[in-house]
Write an enzyme that holds these catalytic residues in place. Structure first.
Site, PDB file in Angstrom:
ATOM      1  N   ASP A  61       0.901  -1.332  -0.071  1.00  0.00           N
ATOM      2  CA  ASP A  61      -0.031   0.129  -0.084  1.00  0.00           C
ATOM      3  C   ASP A  61       0.998   1.335  -0.022  1.00  0.00           C
ATOM      4  O   ASP A  61       1.608   1.559   0.829  1.00  0.00           O
ATOM      5  CB  ASP A  61      -0.841  -0.009   1.141  1.00  0.00           C
ATOM      6  CG  ASP A  61      -1.805   1.187   1.333  1.00  0.00           C
ATOM      7  OD1 ASP A  61      -2.948   0.952   0.778  1.00  0.00           O
ATOM      8  OD2 ASP A  61      -1.524   2.172   2.008  1.00  0.00           O
ATOM      9  N   THR A  94      -3.353   4.926  -3.833  1.00  0.00           N
ATOM     10  CA  THR A  94      -2.187   5.799  -3.159  1.00  0.00           C
ATOM     11  C   THR A  94      -0.958   5.776  -3.856  1.00  0.00           C
ATOM     12  O   THR A  94      -0.157   6.685  -3.850  1.00  0.00           O
ATOM     13  CB  THR A  94      -2.072   5.238  -1.831  1.00  0.00           C
ATOM     14  OG1 THR A  94      -2.053   3.886  -1.824  1.00  0.00           O
ATOM     15  CG2 THR A  94      -3.307   5.844  -0.916  1.00  0.00           C
ATOM     16  N   THR A  95      -0.861   4.614  -4.340  1.00  0.00           N
ATOM     17  CA  THR A  95       0.574   4.629  -5.292  1.00  0.00           C
ATOM     18  C   THR A  95       0.269   4.962  -6.644  1.00  0.00           C
ATOM     19  O   THR A  95       1.345   5.903  -6.836  1.00  0.00           O
ATOM     20  CB  THR A  95       0.912   3.077  -5.554  1.00  0.00           C
ATOM     21  OG1 THR A  95       0.606   2.198  -4.331  1.00  0.00           O
ATOM     22  CG2 THR A  95       2.140   2.974  -6.135  1.00  0.00           C
ATOM     23  N   ASP A 391      -8.694  -0.723   1.917  1.00  0.00           N
ATOM     24  CA  ASP A 391      -8.862  -0.129   0.531  1.00  0.00           C
ATOM     25  C   ASP A 391     -10.099  -0.853   0.088  1.00  0.00           C
ATOM     26  O   ASP A 391     -10.882  -0.180  -0.703  1.00  0.00           O
ATOM     27  CB  ASP A 391      -7.745  -0.661  -0.340  1.00  0.00           C
ATOM     28  CG  ASP A 391      -6.445   0.034   0.059  1.00  0.00           C
ATOM     29  OD1 ASP A 391      -6.522   1.014   0.993  1.00  0.00           O
ATOM     30  OD2 ASP A 391      -5.378  -0.038  -0.745  1.00  0.00           O
TER      31      ASP A 391
END
Lengths: 542, 543
Positions: A61, A94-95, A391
């Site tokens: 994550d 998020t990446t 997530d």
């Protein structure tokens, strides 16, 4: 001219300006994005981060990785903030946001070097952002949020890139059931408060398949007295947030005791107080009393005699969840508890899992809060499963609130890239170059996906570009497992519209913020105000 | 060292003046690149590693921790401008530094500082007069679009400049929303009534103006309703926790029974207070202090919202808007505790809403005062902070334009016009002031020069052209609109900035000229600097 150098700033302040600052920012941002690059897509690898305390975090994550990394460059810090924002706002992507922001900055580098004014670049970026959003808007399709299969499909795409991809179906089930349990309708729109009402409880041991969503809540507490009942069918539950023991006074009160009998009276009084308290509770005939504070031995005794089970020191948030699930009202003074404050559940049970006792309050009637019980091999694995599930929960929430989806696997990015590339030709002036650069930067997502699965990047990307350029409406994208170019509507990788839009917005805006900087001053001390306060008395002395 | 017994250092005469002025110029140089629509931002990092990204002159200087005493005067100058006008903080510093630099040259040529000061004063007065009488254009004449344009000009140099129309609109609407008529028939636009909330997430475009006051707090208990309407608001500035004696007071009891009574009383005091408040009809209770968990149930039962730990500033704003009076105590004249319904304020509704991951309380439809809340969204906190600073500048500009009713064209136009005017004016004077005024006139040009330089234009060339145009305009009154010519920084030529909509409030310009001159004069008057050493031996014992 001869003169002493004038020191304006405090010694120790470091100043960097002009090109050096700009390029420094870009390099720092690129470094951050390189760190998390390999965690994108279904062939993503995990990162192992050792934190300062010696604990380890195993994750893919983006936010979890970056949170643990201690960076010193201010621009890198700003980048890390991005993934946090993304996490809070939509929970996923998020990446991608970091990778995209890093790429946007790195394509800006040649412009800065060539002497194009950062403002021009920034303007072009914002213009491109508007157009990109428009493209994504057009691309988005609506699904029926009540259609379980369609929703699960989207969650599956999100889980597909994670550690838990093997247990895709299980995770989808958990996420969608949990979110559907806690959804509430307020003023015509849906409100889903995952943070407060969906608790993830991790219990090491067992198999991942044993994880489930409880129709109710569960927490790691045991009844206070071993002889109390550990299993009650259809219990009536009283929730308290006050102690069941003799409380000290808020004011400082001392008792001066002169006689022996007074001392006895004092002790007696304390006992009477507790007894009175318990009697009031017993009168309501609950089967279970749960309090946030302590319960004295004496009170336990009285409660046990009345055949009431008692649990103490639950967390405030836990208590709120129990209240939500059972329909009870939390009572703050035992004296004031009423029959109507009691809640009900189908089953109260204390189970011993592994070495610890866990309380289950389940089979609630239409609960508005739930606990997701996760089982797994080790603590670190569970932590990562929790992050994955987190997530998934957010994706489920997003899709139920805004049921629009866009194709994943880099297909949306390619669409945007193509549209921006075409639009760039119609722009006048210098602005078209940075504008076109945004179009190129968008390709970083499919490219990274390809890189991570070890495909022939150049060939595959060219093929993808060609397929998009052919102008058909088919959403071609990357199969992150094999590196083939596939039709996303067939391959069924969908992402929530909200996540995608948020990613693009956040990435572009933060890139703009960093590009506008031409001066970095560091080493300013924060304790300015305190310093002044200290120096004042000195002046008076003099 | 001098014979004077000073425990420290002493410098005097030219040394100190040159040094002061060099320091001031150094400060101005730091700010220089952030001026104008093509100016860039600064990133400031403190030793804790916290980052501020900003374009606002006052903020930069505040964070820089300037050590030099003379330079500090400039820092304060920027702060002053920020407080009084809210905008133009960078230009005021640039102007002051330029005035000083030129004064230094004059002093070197043997002109006494007092002469320069007199000249500067005269120039300042004349230029303000000229600005007010001739250059200023009334807002009515230009219509409503003028407000938008003022807002646009104020934010064009900021990070939100890329979304210029969106934010200009937001600002103008916000300011107009808080319009209020004062007793003497004038309109006031108290921008303090506009609350700015920051929350990272979404994009800058998703910022919005909401009616009512937004507070960054949540309901004290989950059991409370999300919304009460119509709301009766009680503003409290005391604790609703179990009451206790103040520090150091001890109660001595002989009879253990008494102890119980004290305990009972502790609960009862708070309970009766809450009941009195609720009885008065309040259904939204705000307090700056805490509320006991044990007391929350009373509010829940009455379906009231209670909010604890509200910031003092927010409380003041809330009280003002809703007509509530902030209560410090519940004691009345009779020595009893009571809560009069007249203390309550009212609003249409009080709601808790979720933005992103956080909860906010909104008070809408306040009785007394319209108020607005701008919720800013952005990729991260740094950007949100900078957006809020920029928006504040913009709100100030709009407010000044509305209240003072006059605007002037920006983009270096006013400065050039004043410079030409002063130059001509200087030649009419016989004394030594003439030189000072001429320098003042030249110093004003620093603004258009910096603007042009930041935009990578040939500053000398542009200024020459601009001066020529203004000169013709002033000599020949028929070509009136020539005096509105200013720089077009995007395309690099001259244009009529009044028409192009580059507007600044006249009052902001006047103030910045006044403040800059005053600051320059303050520093010029210094001819002696005594720095005392700290008495270090004494310190260790005391602290």
């Amino acid at each position: 001219m001869f003169q002493v150098p004038v020191l304006v700033l405090k010694e120790g302040t470091k100043r960097e300006s002009g090109h050096k600052a700009q390029l420094g920012n870009i390099t720092a941002a690129k470094a951050v994005s390189d760190t998390v690059r390999t965690t994108l897509g279904p062939r993503a690898m995990l990162k192992m981060v050792l934190d300062a305390m010696g604990g380890i975090v195993l994750t893919n994550d983006g936010n979890a990785v970056l949170r643990e990394i201690d960076v010193s460059h201010p621009a890198a810090k700003s980048m890390i903030e991005l993934s946090r924002t993304q996490d809070e706002e939509v929970g996923d992507g998020t990446t991608s946001v970091i990778v995209l922001a890093g790429e946007l900055l790195s394509v800006a580098e040649p412009f800065i070097e060539r002497g194009i004014h950062p403002r021009t670049v920034v303007n072009a970026y914002f213009k491109a952002l508007d157009d990109a959003i428009e493209v994504i808007d057009k691309l988005a399709t609506k699904i029926d949020p009540n259609d379980n299969k369609a929703v699960n499909n989207v969650i599956a795409s999100c889980i597909g890139t994670k550690y838990m991809s093997r247990h895709k179906d299980l995770m989808c089930g958990l996420a969608s059931t949990a979110v559907r349990t806690i959804v509430a309708e307020v003023d015509g729109h849906k409100v889903i408060d995952i943070k407060n009402y969906a608790r993830i409880e991790k219990v090491p041991g067992g198999a991942v398949e044993d994880s489930c969503v409880l129709r109710g809540v569960m927490f790691d507490k045991d009844v206070t007295h071993p002889k109390m009942r550990r299993k009650i069918n259809n219990p009536k539950i009283l929730l308290l947030d006050c102690p069941l023991e003799y409380t000290k006074l808020e004011s400082q009160a001392n008792v001066e005791i002169a006689k022996e009998s007074d001392w006895e009276a004092l002790l007696k009084q304390e006992e009477i107080y507790v007894e009175k308290l318990c009697n009031q509770i017993v009168k309501l005939k609950p089967d279970l009393v749960i309090t946030e504070k302590g319960v004295s031995d004496l009170a336990q005794h009285y409660l046990m005699k009345a055949n009431i089970s008692c649990i103490r020191r639950v967390k405030k948030t836990e208590n709120n969840r129990i209240a939500k699930a059972t329909g009870a009202t939390i009572v703050s003074r035992a004296e004031e508890a009423k029959e109507s404050d009691l809640g009900t559940a189908g089953l109260f049970e204390v189970q011993k899992i592994g070495d610890e006792y866990f309380t289950f309050i389940t089979e609630c009637n239409s609960p508005k809060a739930c606990t997701i019980l996760l089982r797994g091999a080790s603590k670190d694995a569970l932590n990562e499963i929790e992050r994955n599930l987190q997530d998934a929960l957010y994706v489920a929430r997003n899709i139920i609130i805004d049921p629009r989806i866009v194709p994943g696997g880099g297909a949306t990015e390619m669409y945007v890239s193509k549209a921006l590339g075409e639009k760039a030709k119609s722009l006048e002036g210098v602005i078209q170059f940075p504008y076109r650069a945004v179009s190129q930067a968008m390709e970083v997502i499919p490219r990274t996906l390809l890189e991570n699965c070890g495909a022939n990047v150049v060939r595959a990307l060219t093929e993808l570009r060609a397929k998009h350029a052919a102008g058909k409406e088919t959403p071609w994208g990357v199969n992150g497992q094999t590196g083939e170019i596939v039709d996303m509507s067939q391959y069924r990788i969908w992402e929530p519209y909200t996540v995608k839009v948020q990613t693009v917005k956040t990435a572009v805006e933060s890139a703009a913020l960093l590009l506008r900087i031409d001066d970095i001053v560091s080493g300013i001390s924060k304790k300015k105000d305190e310093g002044q306060n200290v120096s004042q008395p000195q002046n008076e002395e003099e | 060292m001098s014979s004077l017994a000073i425990y420290g250092e002493r410098q005097s005469g030219e040394d100190v003046r040159t040094q002061n002025i060099t320091a001031c110029i150094a400060i101005a140089n730091i700010l220089k690149s952030s001026l104008g629509p093509v100016g860039l931002d600064k990133m400031l990092v403190d030793d804790m590693g916290d980052v501020i990204v900003t374009n606002d002159g006052a903020t930069i200087l505040k964070q820089l921790e300037v050590e030099h005493p003379a330079a500090k005067v400039l820092v304060e100058l920027a702060q002053q401008q920020d407080e009084e006008v809210g905008d133009g903080t960078t230009s005021v510093v640039l102007l002051a530094a330029e005035l000083l630099r030129r004064a230094d040259d004059l002093v070197r040529r043997g002109i006494h500082p007092t002469n320069i000061i007199a000249g500067y004063r005269l120039a300042m007065r004349e230029s303000c007069k000229y600005l007010r009488d001739i250059l200023a254009v009334s807002v009515e004449k230009l219509g409503k679009s003028c407000l938008m344009n003022t807002a646009r000009t104020a934010i064009s140099s900021k990070i939100i400049g890329s979304e210029i129309d969106f934010f200009a609109n937001l600002a103008v609407e916000a300011v107009l929303a808080v319009k209020r008529k004062t007793e003497d028939g004038k309109y006031k636009y108290p921008i303090k009534a506009i609350n700015i909330l920051k929350k990272s997430g979404k994009g800058a475009r998703d910022s919005q103006l909401l009616k009512g006051i937004g507070l960054n707090v949540t309901r004290a208990s989950q059991g409370m309703p999300l919304r009460v309407s119509p709301a009766k608001i009680a503003c409290l500035d005391f604790d609703l926790r179990r009451s206790k004696m103040k520090m150091g007071v001890q109660v001595l009891v002989e009879d253990p029974k008494e102890l119980e009574k004290i305990q009972e009383k502790e609960y009862e005091v708070t309970k009766s207070r809450i009941e009195a408040i609720l009885k008065a009809g309040a259904n939204a209770i705000f307090t700056t202090k805490g509320i006991d968990d044990a007391a929350l149930k009373y509010f829940v039962e009455k379906n009231a919202i209670a909010v604890r730990r509200v910031a003092k500033d927010d409380m003041k704003r809330l009280a003002k808007a809703t007509g509530a009076s902030v209560q410090l105590t519940m004691a009345d004249l009779g020595g009893e505790e009571s809560f009069d319904p007249s203390f309550l304020g009212s609003a249409e509704e009080v709601v808790e809403e979720t933005i992103s991951d956080d909860k906010f309380i909104f008070v809408r439809g306040c009785k007394n005062l319209a108020s607005g809340t701008i919720v800013l969204r952005g990729p991260n906190e740094y950007m949100c902070d900078e957006m809020s600073r920029s928006l504040h500048d913009c709100l100030c500009a709009v407010q000044r334009a509305l209240e003072s009713n006059y605007v002037v064209p920006g983009g270096g136009c006013v400065e050039t016009a004043l410079s030409i005017f002063l130059e001509n004016f200087a030649t009419t004077l016989g004394g030594r002031e003439q030189l000072a005024i001429a320098e003042f006139s030249d110093a004003l040009l620093v603004i258009p020069k910096t603007l042009a330089a930041n935009a990578a234009l040939d500053a000398t060339d542009m200024i020459a052209k601009l001066r020529a145009v203004h000169n013709t305009g002033q000599l020949d009154s028929n070509k009136g609109n020539l005096s509105h010519m200013g720089l077009d920084l995007e395309n690099g030529h001259l244009r009529d900035n009044l028409e192009a909509g580059i507007l600044e409030p006249a009052m902001s310009k006047i103030k910045s000229i006044q403040l800059a001159t005053e600051a320059a004069i303050t520093i010029l008057r210094i001819d002696d600097l005594i720095k005392l050493k700290k008495k270090q031996e004494d310190d260790s014992g005391e602290y």
